[in-house]
Design a protein around this motif. Structure first.
Motif, mmCIF file in Angstrom:
data_model
loop_
_atom_site.group_PDB
_atom_site.id
_atom_site.type_symbol
_atom_site.label_atom_id
_atom_site.label_comp_id
_atom_site.label_asym_id
_atom_site.label_seq_id
_atom_site.Cartn_x
_atom_site.Cartn_y
_atom_site.Cartn_z
ATOM 1 N N LEU A 25 -0.242 -29.656 10.884
ATOM 2 C CA LEU A 25 0.805 -28.671 11.188
ATOM 3 C C LEU A 25 1.288 -27.955 9.933
ATOM 4 C CD1 LEU A 25 2.900 -30.614 13.846
ATOM 5 C CD2 LEU A 25 1.663 -28.477 14.202
ATOM 6 N N TYR A 26 1.453 -28.686 8.855
ATOM 7 C CA TYR A 26 1.927 -28.061 7.611
ATOM 8 C C TYR A 26 0.884 -27.140 6.989
ATOM 9 C CZ TYR A 26 6.484 -30.162 6.938
ATOM 10 O OH TYR A 26 7.801 -30.507 7.055
ATOM 11 N N SER A 27 -0.370 -27.526 7.044
ATOM 12 C CA SER A 27 -1.397 -26.669 6.447
ATOM 13 C C SER A 27 -1.682 -25.478 7.351
ATOM 14 C CB SER A 27 -2.676 -27.455 6.170
ATOM 15 O OG SER A 27 -3.286 -27.850 7.373
ATOM 16 N N ASN A 28 -1.858 -25.718 8.627
ATOM 17 C CA ASN A 28 -2.140 -24.691 9.639
ATOM 18 C C ASN A 28 -3.025 -23.576 9.091
ATOM 19 O OD1 ASN A 28 -2.166 -23.501 12.128
ATOM 20 N ND2 ASN A 28 -0.114 -22.682 12.012
ATOM 21 N N ASN A 29 -4.056 -23.955 8.375
ATOM 22 C CA ASN A 29 -4.996 -22.980 7.813
ATOM 23 C C ASN A 29 -5.767 -22.231 8.890
ATOM 24 O OD1 ASN A 29 -4.290 -23.715 5.210
ATOM 25 N ND2 ASN A 29 -5.840 -25.310 5.105
ATOM 26 N N ALA A 47 12.084 -46.092 17.132
ATOM 27 C CA ALA A 47 12.954 -45.287 16.253
ATOM 28 C C ALA A 47 12.158 -44.184 15.559
ATOM 29 C CB ALA A 47 13.619 -46.180 15.211
ATOM 30 N N ILE A 48 10.930 -44.475 15.201
ATOM 31 C CA ILE A 48 10.086 -43.472 14.545
ATOM 32 C C ILE A 48 9.624 -42.429 15.559
ATOM 33 C CG2 ILE A 48 7.954 -43.135 13.249
ATOM 34 C CD1 ILE A 48 9.075 -45.146 11.517
ATOM 35 N N GLN A 49 9.420 -42.829 16.816
ATOM 36 C CA GLN A 49 9.047 -41.869 17.853
ATOM 37 C C GLN A 49 10.096 -40.764 17.947
ATOM 38 O OE1 GLN A 49 8.580 -43.984 21.536
ATOM 39 N NE2 GLN A 49 6.684 -44.974 20.907
ATOM 40 N N HIS A 50 11.356 -41.146 17.951
ATOM 41 C CA HIS A 50 12.437 -40.166 18.057
ATOM 42 C C HIS A 50 12.430 -39.209 16.860
ATOM 43 C CE1 HIS A 50 16.261 -38.464 19.146
ATOM 44 N NE2 HIS A 50 16.713 -38.714 17.931
ATOM 45 N N LYS A 51 12.266 -39.740 15.666
ATOM 46 C CA LYS A 51 12.223 -38.900 14.466
ATOM 47 C C LYS A 51 11.020 -37.974 14.486
ATOM 48 C CE LYS A 51 14.759 -42.011 11.463
ATOM 49 N NZ LYS A 51 14.765 -42.791 10.234
ATOM 50 N N PHE A 52 9.882 -38.496 14.954
ATOM 51 C CA PHE A 52 8.665 -37.684 15.002
ATOM 52 C C PHE A 52 8.822 -36.532 15.998
ATOM 53 C CE2 PHE A 52 4.133 -37.186 16.470
ATOM 54 C CZ PHE A 52 3.717 -36.513 15.345
ATOM 55 N N GLN A 57 9.781 -30.685 17.038
ATOM 56 C CA GLN A 57 10.645 -29.605 17.525
ATOM 57 C C GLN A 57 10.999 -28.640 16.397
ATOM 58 O OE1 GLN A 57 13.769 -32.036 19.220
ATOM 59 N NE2 GLN A 57 13.138 -31.466 21.296
ATOM 60 N N THR A 58 11.320 -29.177 15.244
ATOM 61 C CA THR A 58 11.679 -28.342 14.100
ATOM 62 C C THR A 58 10.502 -27.480 13.652
ATOM 63 O OG1 THR A 58 13.290 -29.977 13.357
ATOM 64 C CG2 THR A 58 12.528 -28.375 11.719
ATOM 65 N N VAL A 59 9.329 -28.085 13.536
ATOM 66 C CA VAL A 59 8.139 -27.340 13.121
ATOM 67 C C VAL A 59 7.807 -26.265 14.145
ATOM 68 C CG1 VAL A 59 5.647 -27.512 12.762
ATOM 69 C CG2 VAL A 59 7.163 -29.185 11.724
ATOM 70 N N SER A 60 7.905 -26.615 15.410
ATOM 71 C CA SER A 60 7.608 -25.651 16.470
ATOM 72 C C SER A 60 8.522 -24.435 16.381
ATOM 73 C CB SER A 60 7.759 -26.335 17.828
ATOM 74 O OG SER A 60 7.578 -25.426 18.868
ATOM 75 N N LYS A 61 9.795 -24.693 16.204
ATOM 76 C CA LYS A 61 10.770 -23.599 16.131
ATOM 77 C C LYS A 61 10.596 -22.764 14.870
ATOM 78 C CE LYS A 61 15.707 -22.736 16.297
ATOM 79 N NZ LYS A 61 17.040 -23.341 16.389
ATOM 80 N N ASN A 62 10.465 -23.414 13.725
ATOM 81 C CA ASN A 62 10.384 -22.699 12.449
ATOM 82 C C ASN A 62 9.067 -21.977 12.232
ATOM 83 O OD1 ASN A 62 12.942 -23.624 11.907
ATOM 84 N ND2 ASN A 62 12.263 -25.281 10.573
ATOM 85 N N SER A 63 7.993 -22.481 12.824
ATOM 86 C CA SER A 63 6.663 -21.903 12.590
ATOM 87 C C SER A 63 6.147 -21.098 13.769
ATOM 88 C CB SER A 63 5.668 -23.017 12.274
ATOM 89 O OG SER A 63 6.080 -23.744 11.157
#
Length: 70
Positions: A25-29, A47-52, A57-63
């Motif tokens: 997702l970060y590279s999205n070349n 707990a990690i599932q929730h953070k992931f 959601q953040t990546v989807s919105k920002n990118s």
């Protein structure tokens, strides 16, 4: 982490799968605007599932990327 080397082969499958998704997702070349993820959280602690999911959601919105999770 400190500056020492870390052997990724010693981590769990959930971590490796999550790391793969994050790096892609970060590279999205490739310029993809749609990602289909099949059970990306199946081997993660609750707990990690929730953070992931919050991260996705953040990546989807920002990118401006649509992410569909089953």
């Amino acid at each position: 982490f400190d500056s020492s080397e870390y052997d990724l082969s010693l981590t769990g499958s959930g971590f490796l799968q999550t790391l793969n998704i994050i790096l892609d997702l970060y590279s999205n070349n490739n310029g993809y605007k749609l990602y289909l993820l099949d059970e990306p959280d199946s081997h993660l602690h609750r707990a990690i599932q929730h953070k992931f999911l919050s991260f996705l959601q953040t990546v989807s919105k920002n990118s401006n990327i649509q992410i569909i999770i089953t």
